[in-house]
Design a protein around this motif. Structure first.
Motif, short mmCIF file in Angstrom:
data_model
loop_
_atom_site.label_atom_id
_atom_site.label_comp_id
_atom_site.label_asym_id
_atom_site.label_seq_id
_atom_site.Cartn_x
_atom_site.Cartn_y
_atom_site.Cartn_z
N ASP A 11 0.84 -1.20 0.00
CA ASP A 11 0.00 0.00 0.00
C ASP A 11 0.88 1.25 0.00
O ASP A 11 1.70 1.44 0.89
N LEU A 44 -2.72 5.97 9.96
CA LEU A 44 -2.95 4.52 9.85
C LEU A 44 -2.08 3.86 8.77
O LEU A 44 -2.05 2.64 8.66
N GLY A 46 0.61 2.04 6.87
CA GLY A 46 1.70 1.13 7.24
C GLY A 46 1.50 0.44 8.57
O GLY A 46 2.28 -0.40 8.99
N VAL A 47 0.41 0.81 9.26
CA VAL A 47 0.14 0.30 10.61
C VAL A 47 -0.80 -0.91 10.51
O VAL A 47 -1.65 -0.96 9.62
N ARG A 49 -3.86 -3.72 11.17
CA ARG A 49 -5.31 -3.50 11.28
C ARG A 49 -5.72 -3.24 12.75
O ARG A 49 -6.48 -2.32 13.03
N SER A 114 4.55 -6.66 3.34
CA SER A 114 3.42 -5.77 3.64
C SER A 114 2.78 -6.10 4.98
O SER A 114 2.79 -7.25 5.40
N ALA A 115 2.21 -5.09 5.64
CA ALA A 115 1.48 -5.30 6.89
C ALA A 115 0.09 -5.86 6.64
O ALA A 115 -0.59 -6.30 7.56
N SER A 116 -0.34 -5.84 5.38
CA SER A 116 -1.74 -6.19 5.08
C SER A 116 -1.98 -7.69 5.04
O SER A 116 -1.25 -8.43 4.38
N LYS A 117 -3.04 -8.11 5.73
CA LYS A 117 -3.45 -9.52 5.67
C LYS A 117 -4.16 -9.80 4.34
O LYS A 117 -4.42 -10.94 3.99
N ASN A 118 -4.51 -8.75 3.62
CA ASN A 118 -5.19 -8.90 2.32
C ASN A 118 -4.22 -8.82 1.15
O ASN A 118 -4.66 -8.79 -0.01
P1 B16 Z 1 -5.19 -5.07 6.31
P2 B16 Z 1 1.29 -1.89 3.68
C1 B16 Z 1 -0.83 -1.65 5.32
O1 B16 Z 1 -0.29 -2.02 4.06
C2 B16 Z 1 -1.60 -0.35 5.17
O2 B16 Z 1 -0.73 0.71 4.82
C3 B16 Z 1 -2.27 -0.02 6.48
O3 B16 Z 1 -3.02 1.18 6.37
C4 B16 Z 1 -3.17 -1.18 6.90
O4 B16 Z 1 -3.77 -0.93 8.16
C5 B16 Z 1 -2.34 -2.46 6.96
O5 B16 Z 1 -1.73 -2.69 5.70
C6 B16 Z 1 -3.18 -3.67 7.32
O6 B16 Z 1 -4.06 -3.96 6.25
O7 B16 Z 1 -6.33 -4.51 7.10
O8 B16 Z 1 -5.51 -5.29 4.86
O9 B16 Z 1 -4.60 -6.30 6.96
O10 B16 Z 1 1.56 -0.43 3.50
O11 B16 Z 1 2.11 -2.52 4.81
O12 B16 Z 1 1.38 -2.66 2.40
#
Ligand code: B16
Ligand code: MG
Length: 220
Positions: A11, A44, A46-47, A49, A114-118
């Motif tokens: 992201d 929010l 990079g942080v 969920r 990435s921090a995202s679980k998606n």
């Molecule tokens: P999810 P990154 C991060 O993605 C987002 O920047 C951050 O805003 C979000 O809360 C985090 O992923 C968790 O995402 O809800 O989809 O698990 O920048 O690390 O790629």
């Protein structure tokens, strides 16, 4: 053999999903009866969920039970996924595909950090999933950025030492994580905000053609 590898944040580097996180978090804030602005949303990026929800509840000065928190985490994500399911390759940020092409040409491997679980779903939506040698996402780590865990696992997937890895990040916490991991950090976005990065670019279109060749000659 190439002796460097690249780790990409998702992201803010490959795609802009922050706008969808914003819409989904704003819906929750509306339901809870307080204002959530785009400026708040910056906090929010990079942080994780869970941490995002805590920040949002702090902004609204809302106190709720653990059970309610779990409920909100689920409903926010369901809301967010409605936007993600509509994404397509046209949402890949400028310069990203060209950069991946350059790395392919040079034989430099890259993984996602990435921090995202998606993250896997998002990469599939934009048709980039198959290009990455590995995916490290919010499901693979126990400690969120600025902890270096996500990038150290990325280095393992690349079969490289941390010093041989170059990280592309748009968030302060991510740059801090890369620096803690002893990797080269590239800040994508505002130079003042990401002043701790080893290199800064406004976006991926600004990466010079010969950028990686310089690293290869340094490392060989
Ligand atoms: P999810 P990154 C991060 O993605 C987002 O920047 C951050 O805003 C979000 O809360 C985090 O992923 C968790 O995402 O809800 O989809 O698990 O920048 O690390 O790629
Ligand atoms: Mg990011």
């Amino acid at each position: 053999m190439n002796k460097i590898g690249v780790i990409f944040d998702l992201d803010g580097v490959i795609v802009d999903t922050a706008k969808y996180h914003f819409l989904a978090w704003k819906n929750l804030a509306d339901d809870l009866g307080f204002e959530f602005t785009e400026t708040h949303n910056e906090l929010l990026k990079g942080v994780s969920r869970v941490r995002s929800l805590e920040i949002l509840l702090d902004i609204g000065k809302v106190n709720i039970s653990e059970e309610k928190k779990q409920e909100y985490l689920i409903s926010k994500n369901e809301d967010y996924l409605q936007y993600i399911n509509k994404m397509g390759p046209e949402e890949i940020l400028p310069g990203a595909e060209k950069l991946l092409d350059t790395l392919d040409t040079l034989g430099i491997n890259y993984v996602l950090g990435s921090a995202s679980k998606n993250a896997p779903l998002i990469l599939k939506q934009v048709n980039l999933f198959h290009r990455f040698k590995g995916i490290v996402d919010g499901n693979s780590v126990s400690k969120a950025k600025p902890d270096p865990e996500v990038f150290l696992i990325g280095a393992k997937k690349l079969n490289l030492f941390p010093e041989q890895c170059i990280v592309f990040e748009d968030a302060i916490a991510g740059v801090e994580a890369a620096n803690k991991a002893n990797m080269t950090s590239i800040g994508i976005g505002d130079k003042e905000t990401l002043s701790e990065a080893d290199y800064n670019f406004n976006n991926l279109t600004e990466i010079p053609e010969n950028f990686f060749e310089n690293f290869l000659s340094d490392n060989n």
